[in-house]
Design an enzyme around this catalytic site. Structure first.
Site, PDB file in Angstrom:
ATOM      1  N   ASN A   1     -11.177  -2.311  -5.255  1.00  0.00           N
ATOM      2  CA  ASN A   1     -10.392  -1.346  -6.040  1.00  0.00           C
ATOM      3  C   ASN A   1     -11.066  -0.944  -7.359  1.00  0.00           C
ATOM      4  O   ASN A   1     -10.649   0.024  -8.004  1.00  0.00           O
ATOM      5  CB  ASN A   1      -8.969  -1.869  -6.314  1.00  0.00           C
ATOM      6  CG  ASN A   1      -8.067  -1.814  -5.094  1.00  0.00           C
ATOM      7  OD1 ASN A   1      -7.200  -2.659  -4.914  1.00  0.00           O
ATOM      8  ND2 ASN A   1      -8.260  -0.812  -4.228  1.00  0.00           N
TER       9      ASN A   1
ATOM     10  N   ASP B   1       0.830  -1.209   0.000  1.00  0.00           N
ATOM     11  CA  ASP B   1       0.000   0.000   0.000  1.00  0.00           C
ATOM     12  C   ASP B   1       0.864   1.260   0.000  1.00  0.00           C
ATOM     13  O   ASP B   1       1.979   1.262   0.517  1.00  0.00           O
ATOM     14  CB  ASP B   1      -0.918  -0.022   1.241  1.00  0.00           C
ATOM     15  CG  ASP B   1      -2.087   0.945   1.105  1.00  0.00           C
ATOM     16  OD1 ASP B   1      -2.338   1.436  -0.020  1.00  0.00           O
ATOM     17  OD2 ASP B   1      -2.743   1.216   2.127  1.00  0.00           O
TER      18      ASP B   1
HETATM   19  C1  IPE Z   1      -5.621  -2.617  -0.183  1.00  0.00           C
HETATM   20  O1  IPE Z   1      -5.228  -1.294  -0.328  1.00  0.00           O
HETATM   21  C2  IPE Z   1      -5.567  -3.314  -1.499  1.00  0.00           C
HETATM   22  C3  IPE Z   1      -4.243  -3.452  -2.078  1.00  0.00           C
HETATM   23  C4  IPE Z   1      -3.113  -3.110  -1.545  1.00  0.00           C
HETATM   24  C5  IPE Z   1      -4.225  -4.073  -3.372  1.00  0.00           C
HETATM   25  P1  IPE Z   1      -6.279  -0.109  -0.493  1.00  0.00           P
HETATM   26  O2  IPE Z   1      -5.481   1.138  -0.522  1.00  0.00           O
HETATM   27  O3  IPE Z   1      -7.169  -0.363  -1.645  1.00  0.00           O
HETATM   28  O4  IPE Z   1      -7.139  -0.259   0.822  1.00  0.00           O
HETATM   29  P2  IPE Z   1      -7.877   0.844   1.717  1.00  0.00           P
HETATM   30  O5  IPE Z   1      -8.770   1.617   0.787  1.00  0.00           O
HETATM   31  O6  IPE Z   1      -6.815   1.695   2.312  1.00  0.00           O
HETATM   32  O7  IPE Z   1      -8.612   0.055   2.723  1.00  0.00           O
HETATM   33  C1  IPE Z   2      -1.642   0.278  -3.354  1.00  0.00           C
HETATM   34  O1  IPE Z   2      -1.397   1.642  -3.363  1.00  0.00           O
HETATM   35  C2  IPE Z   2      -1.831  -0.289  -4.736  1.00  0.00           C
HETATM   36  C3  IPE Z   2      -3.207  -0.681  -5.064  1.00  0.00           C
HETATM   37  C4  IPE Z   2      -4.215  -0.696  -4.254  1.00  0.00           C
HETATM   38  C5  IPE Z   2      -3.444  -1.080  -6.441  1.00  0.00           C
HETATM   39  P1  IPE Z   2      -2.584   2.699  -3.359  1.00  0.00           P
HETATM   40  O2  IPE Z   2      -2.943   3.016  -4.773  1.00  0.00           O
HETATM   41  O3  IPE Z   2      -3.690   2.236  -2.513  1.00  0.00           O
HETATM   42  O4  IPE Z   2      -1.860   3.947  -2.713  1.00  0.00           O
HETATM   43  P2  IPE Z   2      -2.482   4.973  -1.663  1.00  0.00           P
HETATM   44  O5  IPE Z   2      -2.986   4.150  -0.510  1.00  0.00           O
HETATM   45  O6  IPE Z   2      -3.577   5.693  -2.353  1.00  0.00           O
HETATM   46  O7  IPE Z   2      -1.333   5.834  -1.289  1.00  0.00           O
HETATM   47 MG    MG Z   3      -4.077   2.453  -0.538  1.00  0.00          MG
END
Ligand code: IPE
Ligand code: IPE
Ligand code: MG
Length: 229
Positions: free
Chosen positions: A65, A16
């Protein structure tokens, strides 16, 4: 008290912080996903060379997502396709097997084909199995497994349900989430029942094998009691 050090067989990571990494640098979010994809390679190499790690499960795209803007979702799908094709050489080099968990059927036929082809071409590798969680949601995984058992009129027990999950039923020993968020976001609820958790502030594109090693060294010395004394 036993002085036995903890064994690490199955590592899981919630990757993340890609978007925040990009934002901090004044880039668009997708730049963070590109940089994050490179980190997966370094971590997979580390796991392949590690003495005891057999499986590394990486959360790459959740069932939630899809809520993201279309351009970002489209970008992630294209990146995955391109990245996987480019990784084949790396999987061979590291002796890594590629597997997935999640609803691949939700992806385009072209991406599904790429995924199937990389799985097939790496199936013989034994240094490590890299499982990408793609279009994955743990509640859905559990509900579908229970439905299959019920349809076959089979008893629902811890063992039968565990074996019916799409993730091969090995408990996760260590779960790491980057970016400072302290939640599971629908990741491996069943498999994480007795897992040791680590949360780091580091954003995924900045995560390194050195930091992972440091976390593993802390894990090794934790006192895992599993309900005993
Ligand atoms: C969890 O991260 C999913 C992945 C890392 C693929 P998100 O960024 O989507 O989760 P939330 O929204 O912080 O819960
Ligand atoms: C994790 O990084 C990757 C995916 C969920 C695909 P994020 O895209 O959630 O990054 P933040 O949490 O917005 O920084
Ligand atoms: Mg994230």
């Amino acid at each position: 008290m036993s002085k036995n050090k903890n064994y690490l067989r199955h590592l899981a990571i919630i990757m993340d912080g890609n978007g925040r990494w990009a934002k901090e640098r004044g880039y668009i979010r997708t730049k963070g996903h590109e940089k994050g994809a490179d980190v997966i390679r370094d971590i997979t190499q580390y796991c392949a060379e590690h003495e005891t790690i057999e499986t590394v499960t990486l959360y790459a795209f959740s069932t939630e997502n899809w809520k993201r803007p279309k351009y970002e979702v489209d970008f992630l799908m294209k990146l995955l396709d391109k990245w996987l094709k480019g990784e084949l050489e790396t999987y061979h080099k590291f002796g890594a097997r590629f597997e997935t968990v999640g609803n691949i059927e939700g992806f385009s036929p072209k991406l599904q084909e790429t995924i199937a082809s990389i799985k097939e071409q790496t199936a013989h590798h034994t240094n490590v199995t890299q499982i990408l969680a793609l279009n994955y949601g743990s509640r859905e995984e559990i509900a579908k497994a229970a439905t299959r058992l019920a349809n076959r009129k089979e008893a629902i027990t811890e063992e039968s349900l565990g074996n019916e999950l799409n993730t091969p039923y090995t408990d996760v020993d260590l779960m790491v989430r980057t970016s400072g968020e302290v939640r599971l976001s629908n990741f491996l609820l069943w498999q994480l029942s007795y897992t040791e958790f680590f949360f780091t502030e580091t954003l995924w594109p900045d995560f390194t094998p050195t930091e992972l090693e440091d976390i593993i060294n802390q894990y090794i010395n934790r006192n895992r009691r599993f309900g005993g004394v």
